[in-house]
Motif scaffolding. Structure first.
Motif, PDB file in Angstrom:
ATOM      1  N   GLN A 339     -39.257 -57.334   7.949  1.00 16.02           N
ATOM      2  CA  GLN A 339     -40.527 -57.204   8.661  1.00 16.02           C
ATOM      3  C   GLN A 339     -40.500 -56.035   9.633  1.00 16.02           C
ATOM      4  O   GLN A 339     -41.474 -55.280   9.755  1.00 16.02           O
ATOM      5  CB  GLN A 339     -40.839 -58.502   9.409  1.00 16.02           C
ATOM      6  CG  GLN A 339     -41.226 -59.662   8.510  1.00 16.02           C
ATOM      7  CD  GLN A 339     -41.530 -60.918   9.296  1.00 16.02           C
ATOM      8  OE1 GLN A 339     -40.626 -61.555   9.833  1.00 16.02           O
ATOM      9  NE2 GLN A 339     -42.802 -61.272   9.386  1.00 16.02           N
ATOM     10  N   MET A 340     -39.375 -55.861  10.319  1.00 19.60           N
ATOM     11  CA  MET A 340     -39.243 -54.774  11.273  1.00 19.60           C
ATOM     12  C   MET A 340     -39.315 -53.417  10.560  1.00 19.60           C
ATOM     13  O   MET A 340     -39.998 -52.496  11.015  1.00 19.60           O
ATOM     14  CB  MET A 340     -37.914 -54.895  12.025  1.00 19.60           C
ATOM     15  CG  MET A 340     -37.702 -53.831  13.089  1.00 19.60           C
ATOM     16  SD  MET A 340     -36.020 -53.865  13.765  1.00 19.60           S
ATOM     17  CE  MET A 340     -35.110 -53.137  12.384  1.00 19.60           C
ATOM     18  N   HIS A 342     -40.712 -52.795   7.655  1.00 23.37           N
ATOM     19  CA  HIS A 342     -42.058 -52.593   7.121  1.00 23.37           C
ATOM     20  C   HIS A 342     -42.991 -52.074   8.214  1.00 23.37           C
ATOM     21  O   HIS A 342     -43.795 -51.154   7.984  1.00 23.37           O
ATOM     22  CB  HIS A 342     -42.590 -53.895   6.530  1.00 23.37           C
ATOM     23  CG  HIS A 342     -43.809 -53.719   5.680  1.00 23.37           C
ATOM     24  ND1 HIS A 342     -45.070 -53.613   6.221  1.00 23.37           N
ATOM     25  CD2 HIS A 342     -43.965 -53.609   4.332  1.00 23.37           C
ATOM     26  CE1 HIS A 342     -45.955 -53.454   5.243  1.00 23.37           C
ATOM     27  NE2 HIS A 342     -45.307 -53.444   4.086  1.00 23.37           N
ATOM     28  N   ALA A 343     -42.888 -52.635   9.411  1.00 16.99           N
ATOM     29  CA  ALA A 343     -43.710 -52.175  10.529  1.00 16.99           C
ATOM     30  C   ALA A 343     -43.367 -50.740  10.905  1.00 16.99           C
ATOM     31  O   ALA A 343     -44.248 -49.938  11.236  1.00 16.99           O
ATOM     32  CB  ALA A 343     -43.523 -53.097  11.731  1.00 16.99           C
ATOM     33  N   GLU A 344     -42.069 -50.412  10.839  1.00 17.72           N
ATOM     34  CA  GLU A 344     -41.632 -49.056  11.174  1.00 17.72           C
ATOM     35  C   GLU A 344     -42.191 -48.035  10.195  1.00 17.72           C
ATOM     36  O   GLU A 344     -42.636 -46.951  10.587  1.00 17.72           O
ATOM     37  CB  GLU A 344     -40.102 -49.006  11.169  1.00 17.72           C
ATOM     38  CG  GLU A 344     -39.518 -47.627  11.438  1.00 17.72           C
ATOM     39  CD  GLU A 344     -38.002 -47.612  11.365  1.00 17.72           C
ATOM     40  OE1 GLU A 344     -37.434 -46.513  11.195  1.00 17.72           O
ATOM     41  OE2 GLU A 344     -37.378 -48.695  11.460  1.00 17.72           O
ATOM     42  N   HIS A 346     -44.702 -48.589   7.732  1.00 20.81           N
ATOM     43  CA  HIS A 346     -46.100 -48.719   7.309  1.00 20.81           C
ATOM     44  C   HIS A 346     -47.044 -49.154   8.425  1.00 20.81           C
ATOM     45  O   HIS A 346     -48.246 -49.291   8.190  1.00 20.81           O
ATOM     46  CB  HIS A 346     -46.200 -49.721   6.153  1.00 20.81           C
ATOM     47  CG  HIS A 346     -45.326 -49.384   4.986  1.00 20.81           C
ATOM     48  ND1 HIS A 346     -45.472 -48.211   4.272  1.00 20.81           N
ATOM     49  CD2 HIS A 346     -44.284 -50.050   4.419  1.00 20.81           C
ATOM     50  CE1 HIS A 346     -44.557 -48.183   3.297  1.00 20.81           C
ATOM     51  NE2 HIS A 346     -43.831 -49.273   3.377  1.00 20.81           N
ATOM     52  N   GLY A 347     -46.507 -49.404   9.606  1.00 17.84           N
ATOM     53  CA  GLY A 347     -47.350 -49.868  10.699  1.00 17.84           C
ATOM     54  C   GLY A 347     -47.570 -51.365  10.606  1.00 17.84           C
ATOM     55  O   GLY A 347     -47.120 -52.040   9.672  1.00 17.84           O
ATOM     56  N   GLU A 348     -48.258 -51.888  11.585  1.00 14.24           N
ATOM     57  CA  GLU A 348     -48.535 -53.319  11.623  1.00 14.24           C
ATOM     58  C   GLU A 348     -49.699 -53.631  10.688  1.00 14.24           C
ATOM     59  O   GLU A 348     -50.859 -53.448  11.046  1.00 14.24           O
ATOM     60  CB  GLU A 348     -48.857 -53.765  13.058  1.00 14.24           C
ATOM     61  CG  GLU A 348     -47.692 -53.625  14.016  1.00 14.24           C
ATOM     62  CD  GLU A 348     -46.593 -54.639  13.751  1.00 14.24           C
ATOM     63  OE1 GLU A 348     -46.855 -55.615  13.023  1.00 14.24           O
ATOM     64  OE2 GLU A 348     -45.487 -54.457  14.277  1.00 14.24           O
ATOM     65  N   ASN A 349     -49.378 -54.092   9.490  1.00 17.79           N
ATOM     66  CA  ASN A 349     -50.404 -54.454   8.503  1.00 17.79           C
ATOM     67  C   ASN A 349     -51.460 -53.347   8.371  1.00 17.79           C
ATOM     68  O   ASN A 349     -52.635 -53.537   8.683  1.00 17.79           O
ATOM     69  CB  ASN A 349     -51.086 -55.775   8.870  1.00 17.79           C
ATOM     70  CG  ASN A 349     -50.159 -56.950   8.669  1.00 17.79           C
ATOM     71  OD1 ASN A 349     -49.142 -56.838   7.992  1.00 17.79           O
ATOM     72  ND2 ASN A 349     -50.500 -58.086   9.256  1.00 17.79           N
ATOM     73  N   VAL A 350     -51.022 -52.197   7.915  1.00 21.77           N
ATOM     74  CA  VAL A 350     -51.903 -51.042   7.780  1.00 21.77           C
ATOM     75  C   VAL A 350     -53.156 -51.414   6.999  1.00 21.77           C
ATOM     76  O   VAL A 350     -53.084 -51.955   5.898  1.00 21.77           O
ATOM     77  CB  VAL A 350     -51.172 -49.885   7.063  1.00 21.77           C
ATOM     78  CG1 VAL A 350     -52.153 -48.762   6.748  1.00 21.77           C
ATOM     79  CG2 VAL A 350     -50.043 -49.361   7.936  1.00 21.77           C
ATOM     80  N   TRP A 358     -49.338 -54.250   3.579  1.00 22.90           N
ATOM     81  CA  TRP A 358     -49.179 -55.241   4.628  1.00 22.90           C
ATOM     82  C   TRP A 358     -48.117 -56.235   4.209  1.00 22.90           C
ATOM     83  O   TRP A 358     -47.734 -56.314   3.044  1.00 22.90           O
ATOM     84  CB  TRP A 358     -50.492 -55.950   4.966  1.00 22.90           C
ATOM     85  CG  TRP A 358     -51.292 -56.504   3.810  1.00 22.90           C
ATOM     86  CD1 TRP A 358     -52.251 -55.855   3.106  1.00 22.90           C
ATOM     87  CD2 TRP A 358     -51.206 -57.819   3.237  1.00 22.90           C
ATOM     88  NE1 TRP A 358     -52.777 -56.667   2.130  1.00 22.90           N
ATOM     89  CE2 TRP A 358     -52.155 -57.881   2.193  1.00 22.90           C
ATOM     90  CE3 TRP A 358     -50.429 -58.947   3.500  1.00 22.90           C
ATOM     91  CZ2 TRP A 358     -52.344 -59.029   1.404  1.00 22.90           C
ATOM     92  CZ3 TRP A 358     -50.614 -60.089   2.726  1.00 22.90           C
ATOM     93  CH2 TRP A 358     -51.561 -60.125   1.692  1.00 22.90           C
ATOM     94  N   LYS A 360     -46.584 -60.294   4.907  1.00 27.99           N
ATOM     95  CA  LYS A 360     -46.853 -61.638   5.425  1.00 27.99           C
ATOM     96  C   LYS A 360     -45.606 -62.492   5.199  1.00 27.99           C
ATOM     97  O   LYS A 360     -44.929 -62.376   4.178  1.00 27.99           O
ATOM     98  CB  LYS A 360     -48.047 -62.253   4.708  1.00 27.99           C
ATOM     99  CG  LYS A 360     -48.338 -63.701   5.087  1.00 27.99           C
ATOM    100  CD  LYS A 360     -49.485 -64.272   4.277  1.00 27.99           C
ATOM    101  CE  LYS A 360     -50.793 -63.614   4.621  1.00 27.99           C
ATOM    102  NZ  LYS A 360     -51.933 -64.254   3.916  1.00 27.99           N
TER     103      LYS A 360
END
Length: 390
Positions: A339-340, A342-344, A346-350, A358, A360
């Motif tokens: 999750q970390m 992915h956020a790095e 792609h951003g927070e649920n782009v 995104w 989940k």
């Protein structure tokens, strides 16, 4: 003398299992918990891939598992590929798979974990097939697929999935869109394939059920171990063969297989039944099974070829982490790390829930095989995710 040697090997195998488990599960650090997960799967599941001399010498064909479930008949795909052949010569491998559901509906492809087979999705396929066209494939070297003596690495199963989609699924369906789900090693294979340029335009979602995989070493850490002295390496290889071969003899009994399975079904082991045990035991009777097992774990012992970090960076589809939070092998910190990352990248649920990238997470009260230990919860998570991505 033979008894003493086997006892010694059993002691060593047990020590290796315990030390490996301690190294990869005791720490709270995500990388420590995740690096070498395929080693952990391999050592801990040696019981699940046991073989016997008598079975290896038998010429009787190994049949597919009998089941009381509403499962479709098996089909065979003749995979013509350079894998297992040579650069200029192709060879053919018989690949076992299942297909169920309305062919006009969107496609879900399920990929099993180390030592298992498509049968491991026995409680998922019939339910998911009510709303989708579901395929489940036996990876090369496992289940009722061929077990050629060759070099195995993560790219073999990635290419198998990609070519199965191209040669089987896409020839049967006009709608090319697909979601790929996998457990453990199959989860790693699912995201590795989903990130590949050959099919990523068709992949609508990737579902990771306690996926294995190695994370990139952090700054200051050594990425690859130094090459050992050739003499030491040869001795080590011979010792590994001895320990692994002896572990097959020691752990071949169905009761031992059941014991190992129950250890990774910590919340509810009621689904660990004779059919599941037989679906793991019988494929291991193949004459090539022991050698394939040895080659898989020694090749992948230092982790897959591609780091999870790099794969997540290349993913262009939504991701579902349906994670068994009580997994004794791949801890929840692995999902935290994914999750970390992915956020790095792609951003927070782009784009929000309607965007293309995104992630989940659904926590499942289960261990390493949540799809079989808690199938109702996993089926609900997959159906909910599929309804969003298709």
């Amino acid at each position: 003398m033979k008894t003493h040697l086997l006892a010694a090997a059993a002691t060593v195998a047990a020590a290796l299992s315990l030390s490996t488990a301690s190294a990869f599960t005791a720490s709270n650090h995500p990388r420590v918990q995740c690096i070498g997960n395929i080693v952990l799967d391999s050592v801990a599941q040696s019981a699940l891939f046991s073989t016997t001399t008598e079975a290896a010498e038998s010429s009787n064909p190994i049949s597919s598992p009998a089941t009381t479930l509403d499962m479709p008949p098996y089909s065979i795909w003749e995979w013509n590929t350079h894998i297992g052949g040579s650069e200029n010569t192709k060879t053919t491998h018989s690949i076992n798979y299942l297909s169920m559901g309305d062919t006009s509906k969107p496609t879900l492809l399920l990929v099993h974990g180390f030592g298992a087979s498509s049968y491991h999705f026995r409680y998922n396929i019939p339910e998911l097939a009510k709303d989708y066209h579901v395929y489940a494939i036996d990876m090369l070297g496992f289940g009722w697929s061929d077990k050629p003596i060759m070099d195995y690495d993560a790219s073999v199963w990635r290419d198998q999935v990609i070519e199965f989609i191209d040669q089987v699924i896409h020839t049967e369906k006009e709608d090319k869109s697909i979601a790929i789900a996998g457990n453990s090693l199959g989860g790693y294979t699912a995201m590795y394939a989903a990130s590949d340029d050959r099919i990523k335009e068709h992949v609508r979602g990737c579902i990771l059920l306690n996926a294995a995989g190695r994370f990139r070493p952090e700054e200051g850490e050594e990425e690859t171990p130094s090459e050992p002295n050739p003499i030491v390496k040869s001795i080590s290889s011979a010792f590994q063969r001895f320990v692994i071969a002896c572990s097959f003899v020691i752990t071949k009994q169905p009761a031992r297989i059941e014991q190992i399975l129950k250890s990774v079904y910590p919340s509810d082991s009621s689904n660990v039944n004779s059919e599941l045990v037989e679906s793991i035991r019988v494929p291991a009777l193949d004459p090539n099974a022991a050698e394939v097992f040895y080659r898989v774990i020694t090749k992948n012992g230092s982790g897959p070829q591609a780091f999870v970090d790099d794969i997540i960076k290349e993913l262009e589809c939504p991701v579902l982490l349906a994670w068994g939070e009580k997994d004794p092998w791949i801890r929840p910190a692995a999902a935290d790390k994914m999750q970390m990352l992915h956020a790095e990248y792609h951003g927070e649920n782009v784009g929000g829930e309607s965007g293309s990238k995104w992630i989940k997470r659904v926590s499942i009260d289960a261990g390493h095989c949540p799809h079989d230990e808690a199938p109702e919860a996993v089926n609900a998570a997959i159906l909910g995710f599929a309804a969003e991505v298709f």
